[in-house]
Design a protein around this motif. Sequence first.
Motif, PDB file in Angstrom:
ATOM      1  N   GLY A  31      64.621  82.376  40.768  1.00 11.10           N
ATOM      2  CA  GLY A  31      65.748  83.050  41.387  1.00 11.10           C
ATOM      3  C   GLY A  31      65.508  83.259  42.874  1.00 11.10           C
ATOM      4  O   GLY A  31      64.484  83.851  43.254  1.00 11.10           O
ATOM      5  N   GLN A  32      66.418  82.796  43.735  1.00 11.79           N
ATOM      6  CA  GLN A  32      66.299  82.908  45.197  1.00 11.79           C
ATOM      7  C   GLN A  32      64.955  82.362  45.672  1.00 11.79           C
ATOM      8  O   GLN A  32      64.344  82.920  46.577  1.00 11.79           O
ATOM      9  CB  GLN A  32      66.387  84.364  45.674  1.00 11.79           C
ATOM     10  N   ALA A  33      64.466  81.277  45.091  1.00 10.53           N
ATOM     11  CA  ALA A  33      63.088  80.874  45.398  1.00 10.53           C
ATOM     12  C   ALA A  33      62.889  79.382  45.644  1.00 10.53           C
ATOM     13  O   ALA A  33      61.997  79.020  46.407  1.00 10.53           O
ATOM     14  CB  ALA A  33      62.153  81.328  44.274  1.00 10.53           C
ATOM     15  N   TRP A  34      63.658  78.511  45.034  1.00  9.47           N
ATOM     16  CA  TRP A  34      63.357  77.077  45.105  1.00  9.47           C
ATOM     17  C   TRP A  34      63.420  76.546  46.528  1.00  9.47           C
ATOM     18  O   TRP A  34      62.743  75.575  46.877  1.00  9.47           O
ATOM     19  CB  TRP A  34      64.295  76.294  44.197  1.00  9.47           C
ATOM     20  N   HIS A  35      64.212  77.168  47.400  1.00 13.99           N
ATOM     21  CA  HIS A  35      64.300  76.701  48.789  1.00 13.99           C
ATOM     22  C   HIS A  35      62.995  76.910  49.557  1.00 13.99           C
ATOM     23  O   HIS A  35      62.830  76.356  50.648  1.00 13.99           O
ATOM     24  CB  HIS A  35      65.461  77.378  49.522  1.00 13.99           C
ATOM     25  N   TRP A  36      62.073  77.725  49.015  1.00 13.77           N
ATOM     26  CA  TRP A  36      60.757  77.897  49.634  1.00 13.77           C
ATOM     27  C   TRP A  36      59.731  76.915  49.052  1.00 13.77           C
ATOM     28  O   TRP A  36      58.580  76.876  49.516  1.00 13.77           O
ATOM     29  CB  TRP A  36      60.244  79.316  49.418  1.00 13.77           C
ATOM     30  N   VAL A  37      60.120  76.175  48.028  1.00  9.98           N
ATOM     31  CA  VAL A  37      59.179  75.357  47.253  1.00  9.98           C
ATOM     32  C   VAL A  37      59.176  73.916  47.765  1.00  9.98           C
ATOM     33  O   VAL A  37      60.226  73.361  48.097  1.00  9.98           O
ATOM     34  CB  VAL A  37      59.577  75.383  45.756  1.00  9.98           C
ATOM     35  N   ASP A  38      57.982  73.308  47.796  1.00 18.35           N
ATOM     36  CA  ASP A  38      57.898  71.862  47.994  1.00 18.35           C
ATOM     37  C   ASP A  38      58.463  71.208  46.728  1.00 18.35           C
ATOM     38  O   ASP A  38      57.871  71.346  45.649  1.00 18.35           O
ATOM     39  CB  ASP A  38      56.444  71.452  48.197  1.00 18.35           C
ATOM     40  N   PRO A  39      59.611  70.530  46.813  1.00 12.29           N
ATOM     41  CA  PRO A  39      60.275  70.093  45.578  1.00 12.29           C
ATOM     42  C   PRO A  39      59.463  69.104  44.753  1.00 12.29           C
ATOM     43  O   PRO A  39      59.522  69.139  43.515  1.00 12.29           O
ATOM     44  CB  PRO A  39      61.590  69.468  46.068  1.00 12.29           C
ATOM     45  N   GLU A  40      58.697  68.244  45.406  1.00 11.94           N
ATOM     46  CA  GLU A  40      57.890  67.277  44.652  1.00 11.94           C
ATOM     47  C   GLU A  40      56.780  67.977  43.882  1.00 11.94           C
ATOM     48  O   GLU A  40      56.603  67.760  42.671  1.00 11.94           O
ATOM     49  CB  GLU A  40      57.308  66.227  45.596  1.00 11.94           C
ATOM     50  N   ALA A  41      56.035  68.853  44.567  1.00 11.48           N
ATOM     51  CA  ALA A  41      54.943  69.568  43.900  1.00 11.48           C
ATOM     52  C   ALA A  41      55.482  70.562  42.874  1.00 11.48           C
ATOM     53  O   ALA A  41      54.921  70.711  41.781  1.00 11.48           O
ATOM     54  CB  ALA A  41      54.088  70.292  44.928  1.00 11.48           C
ATOM     55  N   GLY A  42      56.581  71.262  43.216  1.00 11.05           N
ATOM     56  CA  GLY A  42      57.157  72.232  42.286  1.00 11.05           C
ATOM     57  C   GLY A  42      57.703  71.587  41.034  1.00 11.05           C
ATOM     58  O   GLY A  42      57.536  72.112  39.920  1.00 11.05           O
ATOM     59  N   THR A  43      58.349  70.430  41.182  1.00  3.80           N
ATOM     60  CA  THR A  43      58.863  69.725  40.020  1.00  3.80           C
ATOM     61  C   THR A  43      57.726  69.258  39.122  1.00  3.80           C
ATOM     62  O   THR A  43      57.799  69.362  37.893  1.00  3.80           O
ATOM     63  CB  THR A  43      59.721  68.519  40.455  1.00  3.80           C
ATOM     64  N   ALA A  44      56.664  68.728  39.729  1.00  2.00           N
ATOM     65  CA  ALA A  44      55.525  68.259  38.943  1.00  2.00           C
ATOM     66  C   ALA A  44      54.883  69.396  38.149  1.00  2.00           C
ATOM     67  O   ALA A  44      54.539  69.234  36.967  1.00  2.00           O
ATOM     68  CB  ALA A  44      54.488  67.604  39.861  1.00  2.00           C
ATOM     69  N   GLU A  45      54.732  70.570  38.778  1.00  3.56           N
ATOM     70  CA  GLU A  45      54.126  71.707  38.084  1.00  3.56           C
ATOM     71  C   GLU A  45      55.030  72.216  36.964  1.00  3.56           C
ATOM     72  O   GLU A  45      54.559  72.551  35.872  1.00  3.56           O
ATOM     73  CB  GLU A  45      53.843  72.838  39.073  1.00  3.56           C
TER      74      GLU A  45
ATOM     75  N   MET B  13      61.039  82.473  66.744  1.00  5.20           N
ATOM     76  CA  MET B  13      61.409  82.552  65.330  1.00  5.20           C
ATOM     77  C   MET B  13      60.197  82.218  64.460  1.00  5.20           C
ATOM     78  O   MET B  13      59.416  81.328  64.779  1.00  5.20           O
ATOM     79  CB  MET B  13      62.551  81.564  65.034  1.00  5.20           C
ATOM     80  N   ALA B  14      60.013  82.952  63.371  1.00  5.86           N
ATOM     81  CA  ALA B  14      58.885  82.728  62.475  1.00  5.86           C
ATOM     82  C   ALA B  14      59.007  81.360  61.805  1.00  5.86           C
ATOM     83  O   ALA B  14      60.102  80.831  61.622  1.00  5.86           O
ATOM     84  CB  ALA B  14      58.850  83.816  61.411  1.00  5.86           C
ATOM     85  N   ASP B  15      57.840  80.787  61.420  1.00  8.60           N
ATOM     86  CA  ASP B  15      57.902  79.505  60.733  1.00  8.60           C
ATOM     87  C   ASP B  15      58.207  79.723  59.253  1.00  8.60           C
ATOM     88  O   ASP B  15      58.240  80.850  58.749  1.00  8.60           O
ATOM     89  CB  ASP B  15      56.621  78.700  60.939  1.00  8.60           C
ATOM     90  N   ARG B  16      58.448  78.613  58.557  1.00  4.48           N
ATOM     91  CA  ARG B  16      58.887  78.646  57.158  1.00  4.48           C
ATOM     92  C   ARG B  16      57.882  79.369  56.263  1.00  4.48           C
ATOM     93  O   ARG B  16      58.253  80.186  55.424  1.00  4.48           O
ATOM     94  CB  ARG B  16      59.114  77.217  56.680  1.00  4.48           C
ATOM     95  N   GLU B  17      56.574  79.071  56.440  1.00  6.69           N
ATOM     96  CA  GLU B  17      55.567  79.702  55.580  1.00  6.69           C
ATOM     97  C   GLU B  17      55.519  81.201  55.805  1.00  6.69           C
ATOM     98  O   GLU B  17      55.439  81.979  54.846  1.00  6.69           O
ATOM     99  CB  GLU B  17      54.189  79.086  55.836  1.00  6.69           C
ATOM    100  N   GLU B  18      55.555  81.629  57.067  1.00 10.50           N
ATOM    101  CA  GLU B  18      55.538  83.061  57.355  1.00 10.50           C
ATOM    102  C   GLU B  18      56.747  83.753  56.730  1.00 10.50           C
ATOM    103  O   GLU B  18      56.627  84.840  56.148  1.00 10.50           O
ATOM    104  CB  GLU B  18      55.526  83.294  58.864  1.00 10.50           C
ATOM    105  N   MET B  19      57.912  83.129  56.833  1.00  9.96           N
ATOM    106  CA  MET B  19      59.116  83.727  56.254  1.00  9.96           C
ATOM    107  C   MET B  19      59.028  83.794  54.735  1.00  9.96           C
ATOM    108  O   MET B  19      59.407  84.787  54.117  1.00  9.96           O
ATOM    109  CB  MET B  19      60.346  82.932  56.697  1.00  9.96           C
ATOM    110  N   SER B  20      58.487  82.755  54.109  1.00 11.48           N
ATOM    111  CA  SER B  20      58.414  82.719  52.643  1.00 11.48           C
ATOM    112  C   SER B  20      57.489  83.788  52.088  1.00 11.48           C
ATOM    113  O   SER B  20      57.651  84.220  50.939  1.00 11.48           O
ATOM    114  CB  SER B  20      57.960  81.337  52.176  1.00 11.48           C
ATOM    115  N   LEU B  21      56.503  84.224  52.877  1.00  9.20           N
ATOM    116  CA  LEU B  21      55.526  85.218  52.417  1.00  9.20           C
ATOM    117  C   LEU B  21      55.761  86.596  53.027  1.00  9.20           C
ATOM    118  O   LEU B  21      54.907  87.466  52.950  1.00  9.20           O
ATOM    119  CB  LEU B  21      54.112  84.739  52.761  1.00  9.20           C
TER     120      LEU B  21
END
Length: 249
Positions: free
Chosen positions: A110-124, A1-9
Motif C-alpha cells: 500500500g502506497q509503496a511500490w513506487h519506491w520499489v525497484d520493480p525488477e528486484a521487487g517482482t522477483a522477491e 530537493m532530497a533524492d529518491r532514497e532519502e525520501m523513501s526512508l
Amino acid sequence: MADREEMSLSFGAAAGAYEAGRPEYPAEAVAWMLEPARSGSDAPRVADVGAGTGKLTRVIVGLGAQVVAVEPDPGMLAVLHEAVPGVPTFVGSAEQLPLPDAGLDAVLLGQAWHWVDPEAGTAEAGRVLRSGGVLGLIWNFRDDDEPWIARMTAIMHDSTAEAMIADGGPVVAGPFGPLETRSWRWRRAMTRSALEDMVRSRSYVITAGPDERARIESGLAALFDEVGAVGDALVDVPYVTHAYRAVRA
C-alpha cells in the motif's frame, strides 16, 4: 530537493502524522486484490510489505487473513505495533524480504511500490509466493478532479506515486501474469488538523528545506481557510483508490 532514497526512508520522522493524517483503504478494494489468494484458503497467508503504520495491515486482518508486516523503518513499525497488536513484524524491504520461499498466498503493498525497484521487487514477490499467489498494489490519492484538491496538490507538490500513475501505472514483470486494475471513488471527512497531518506525512514535505516548507504551509493555510477547514469543522475530501493485482504463474 532530497533524492529518491532519502525520501523513501523519511517517513519514520513523521510516523505520528502519517497515522493521524493518512486514510485507510476501502475494504472492497483490498478484498478484490485478495480474491485469487482465497482459492486455496479462507484465511490466506499475506505479507503487507512497506506496511508503514499498518493502514493496510488492519484492513487485511479485518478480512480474515493471516498477516505478517514488513517495513524498512523501525519508527513506523513501532506505531504499527500499537495500532495492530499481535501482527508479526519484520524489518525488511520489497527487494529483500525476510520470508521463506513459496510460503505466502499474497503479497500486498500500500502506497509503496513506487519506491520499489520493480525488477528486484517482482522477483522477491515471486520467490515468497506459491504458484497461483497474488501480488497486489494499492494507492489512495486525493481526487484532483475537484478544483480545491487540485490547488492543494499544486501547493504541496505531486508525489512520486502520482507521477507514476500519470505515466502509465506500475510495472510488474515475470513470473506474474497480466496486471489487472480497478478503481474506487469515495470521500473522507477531515478536520484541519487531519489535513495538516496528511500534508506533514508526505515525503516531499518531510524532506523539504525550511523556506520550501514555510511556502507550503502558508499556501495551504490560506486554502484551508477558504474551504472552511477551520477548528473542528469537517470538510469532505474526495479520494480515488487505484488497485492492481497479478497472479503468479
